[in-house]
Design an enzyme around this catalytic site. Structure first.
Site, PDB file in Angstrom:
ATOM      1  N   GLU A 153     -11.170   1.014  -3.799  1.00 38.51           N
ATOM      2  CA  GLU A 153     -10.545   1.446  -2.548  1.00 38.51           C
ATOM      3  C   GLU A 153      -9.272   2.221  -2.878  1.00 38.51           C
ATOM      4  OE1 GLU A 153      -9.279  -2.080  -0.394  1.00 38.51           O
ATOM      5  OE2 GLU A 153      -8.716  -3.085  -2.245  1.00 38.51           O
ATOM      6  N   ASP A 173       0.813  -1.219   0.000  1.00 41.37           N
ATOM      7  CA  ASP A 173       0.000   0.000   0.000  1.00 41.37           C
ATOM      8  C   ASP A 173       0.848   1.271   0.000  1.00 41.37           C
ATOM      9  OD1 ASP A 173      -2.109  -1.853   0.368  1.00 41.37           O
ATOM     10  OD2 ASP A 173      -1.907  -1.696   2.541  1.00 41.37           O
TER      11      ASP A 173
END
Length: 551
Positions: free
Chosen positions: A191, A18
Site C-alpha cells: 500500500e 502516513d
C-alpha cells in the site's frame, strides 16, 4: 547563521501518521492522516526539517468532507500533497467501511494556489482502493497510483497491488486504462505508493506488512512507468520489525524529499510503545490487564531519516541498515524555529484554536460555539460517547508520554442523562471521562466514566465508589495527570485546592494496540472537553479555558 546539527524524532509527535512531504522553494510541508477527526488532513510547515508548525487543515466544509457515519479509524486515510503547475494538489481517501471483506474507500482531489487556500471543491477520482498518490511526470502528464482492494482473496492477498491510471486536468477525471504496475513482495499488504522520476528510472516506494509491528517501506524501480518493477535486492528500505529494542517501532509508510542543496530525507510513520510495555510481544490484547502486547497511546507519529541516494542506485539510510534512529543528521539549512505553543488556551469568538479538532461533522455550529458566551467554549450536549454522527467532543492530541491537562466547566445538568467534562479519548470503546452530571433527584455530582477496551465485554465502568456531591451552581475545575500507563483525575471548587479522586486508570488502554473489537485502530490518544445529553435536549456546558503541559 545558526544551523541545526541534529533532528530529534519524532518530528510530529502524537497522532500524525502516513506522512506525505513536499518542498516548495525553501519551504517544506508534510500532510498527515486525520481519520474521523474534523477538519480533515493536517499540514505542517518547516524550513529546516527539524522544527515544524501546524499551518492548515484544508478540508473544512461539507462539500469537501462529511465524516458522519464513518467508523472509528475510518475517514481520511493517507493524504498525498504535491506541488506542480503553480498550485498545491492534495489527494485523500474517505473510508466509509473498513472491516470485513470489502472496503468502501472514495478518493478525491482538491487544489489550492497556496497552502493557506482557498482549497477547491473536490474532484471524485475512484473507489478501487486507498492510499492514492498523484505523480507529476516530466512530460507534464499526471498519474494516480493507489493500492487496489481485492475482496476475493484472503488475508494479505486482499491488497491486490499498486494500480496506475492517467488523470486528465482538462476533463477533471481519470482517463485511459487502469494498469496493475506492482504486486509487492512476499511481505504482502502492499500500500502507500509514491512515485519518483530520477536518473532515467521510475522509483516506486510502497508500504508493506500492515501498519503494525511488521510494517516496512519497500522500494522498486523500472525504466517504464508501467513496469515491470524490480524490487530492491535488500527488499526493505526501512523497518523495525526485527529490532524490538528500537525506540521507533511500526516504521513504514514513507515519502522522500530532496532539499534545495541536494540532500535526501525520508519521512515515515512510527510509534513509541510505553517503556513499561516495550519488552512485550506484539499482539492483540484481549483484556486490559494482560501483559502480552506493546501499547502506544500517542498513536502513529511522523519521524525523519537522512538518505544516501547515489545516481542510479537504490537509496539507503545514511546511518546504515534499515532500522530508524531516534535522531537524524540535520540538512545544511539555516535553523528556523517557531514560537512554542502556549500551555494555556483561552477561548474567544471566531475560530477554534488550531490545536483542537472535533469528530466527523462538518456542521460544527450544532456541536459547539465560541460566540454564545464570549470567553468560553460552549458545547451542546448531543449523542452518547462514541456516536458516529452527532458527538460534541473538542480535543487536542496527546503529544507527550506524561502530561497534565486542566479545564474549568460551568454546567448545570438537570438529569443523569446530561454529563460534561474532561475526557481522555481514543474512540467509543477507549476513554476515561471525568464528568459533571446530576443524580436521581437532580443534585449536581462528579463521576468518572471509563471504557478501558476490555474486548469482548466492551463495558463502561464507573470506578468511583460513589459520585462526589457538588454545589448546585458555579464553575468546577477538572484536571488529569498522565504518566505513561497511568491516569489520575482531580477536581477543585472555587477557592479550594485540588482533590485527587483516588483512582488510577489504565492510560495504556487509550492506544492503538488495546483490543476493542473487530478491526485495527489507527489514530491516537486525545484529551479535551465533551458534553453529552442522551435525553435529546441539547443541554449546554461552558468551558472557560484549557491547559495542557508536558510533565
Amino acid at each position: 547563521m545558526t544551523k541545526v546539527t541534529e533532528i530529534r524524532n519524532p518530528i510530529l509527535p502524537g497522532f500524525n501518521p502516513d506522512p506525505s512531504i513536499v518542498r516548495v522553494g525553501d519551504d517544506f510541508y508534510i500532510a498527515t492522516s486525520t481519520f474521523e477527526w474534523y477538519p480533515g488532513v493536517q499540514i505542517h510547515h518547516s524550513r529546516d526539517l527539524a522544527h515544524w508548525r501546524l499551518v492548515s487543515r484544508p478540508l473544512t466544509r461539507a462539500a469537501q468532507l462529511d465524516l458522519r457515519g464513518d467508523p472509528d479509524s475510518g475517514g481520511v486515510w493517507a493524504p498525498c500533497l504535491t506541488h506542480a503547475d503553480g498550485q498545491f494538489w492534495l489527494i485523500y481517501t474517505d473510508v466509509k467501511r473498513r472491516d470485513g471483506a470489502w472496503k468502501d474507500s472514495h478518493n478525491y482531489l482538491v487544489t489550492a494556489p497556496s497552502i493557506d487556500g482557498p482549497w477547491s471543491d473536490p474532484v471524485y477520482l475512484n473507489s478501487s482502493g486507498f492510499d492514492p498518490s498523484l505523480f507529476h511526470d516530466e512530460d507534464g502528464r499526471k498519474w494516480l497510483v493507489n493500492m487496489i482492494w481485492d475482496h476475493r482473496q484472503q488475508g494479505g492477498g486482499k491488497f491486490g497491488g499498486i494500480v496506475c491510471q492517467e488523470y486528465s486536468v482538462a476533463e477533471q477525471r481519470l482517463v485511459g486504462e487502469v494498469r496493475n504496475i506492482y504486486r509487492g513482495t512476499d511481505h504482502k499488504l502492499t500500500e502507500g505508493p509514491h512515485l519518483y522520476r530520477r536518473d532515467g528510472w521510475y522509483w516506486l516506494l510502497t508500504a508493506e506488512g500492515g501498519t503494525g509491528y511488521d510494517h516496512a517501506a519497500t522500494m522498486a524501480r523500472s525504466r517504464d512507468l508501467f513496469g515491470p518493477y524490480e524490487t530492491d535486492p535488500k527488499k526493505h528500505l526501512l523497518t523495525s520489525k526485527d529490532a524490538p529494542e528500537a525506540l521507533l517501532q511500526r516504521a513504514g509508510h514513507a515519502d522522500i524529499v530532496e532539499t534545495q542543496n541536494g540532500e535526501f530525507y525520508l519521512v515515515h510513520l512510527c510509534s513509541r510503545p510505553l517503556e513499561e510495555t516495550r519488552g512485550a510481544a506484539p499482539g492483540r490484547v484481549v483484556g486490559i490487564h494482560e501483559e502480552d502486547a506493546r501499547r502506544s497511546p500517542l498513536g502513529r507519529e511522523t519521524a525523519i531519516q537522512k538518505l544516501i541516494w547515489p545516481a542510479g542506485e537504490f537509496p539507503r539510510l545514511a546511518h546504515g541498515g534499515c532500522v530508524p534512529t531516534a535522531t537524524a543528521p540535520a540538512p545544511d539549512l539555516p535553523e528556523h524555529r517557531f514560537s512554542p505553543e502556549p500551555a494555556r488556551t483561552t477561548f474567544a469568538p471566531g475560530a477554534l484554536p488550531p490545536a483542537f479538532q472535533w469528530l466527523r461533522s462538518p456542521d460544527s455550529a450544532r456541536l459547539f460555539s465560541l460566540d454564545a458566551r464570549p470567553g468560553a467554549l460552549r458545547l451542546y450536549g448531543r449523542e452518547a460517547p462514541g456516536s458516529h454522527f452527532d458527538h460534541a467532543l473538542v480535543a487536542r492530541r496527546q503529544t507527550d508520554i506524561a502530561y497534565s491537562a486542566e479545564t474549568e466547566i460551568d454546567f448545570a445538568p438537570e438529569t443523569y442523562q446530561q454529563f460534561a467534562g474532561l475526557i481522555a479519548w481514543y474512540n467509543g470503546f477507549k476513554f476515561h471521562y471525568l464528568a459533571v452530571t446530576a443524580g436521581e433527584e437532580g443534585q449536581r455530582q462528579l463521576t468518572v466514566l471509563s471504557c478501558p477496551a476490555d474486548w469482548p465485554m466492551l463495558r463502561m465502568v464507573q470506578p468511583l465508589a460513589a459520585p462526589v456531591d457538588l454545589p448546585a451552581t458555579g464553575p468546577v475545575r477538572l484536571g488529569c495527570d498522565v504518566d505513561g500507563m497511568t491516569l489520575r483525575f482531580r477536581y477543585a471548587l472555587p477557592g479550594a485546592d485540588w482533590t485527587d479522586l483516588g483512582v488510577t486508570l489504565d492510560q495504556s488502554a487509550i492506544s492503538d494496540e488495546a483490543g476493542n473489537g473487530p478491526g485495527n485502530n489507527f489514530t491516537g490518544a486525545f484529551v479535551g472537553m465533551a458534553a453529552h445529553d442522551t435525553s435529546g435536549r441539547g443541554h449546554h456546558a461552558d468551558f472557560l479555558h484549557f491547559n495542557y503541559e508536558p510533565r
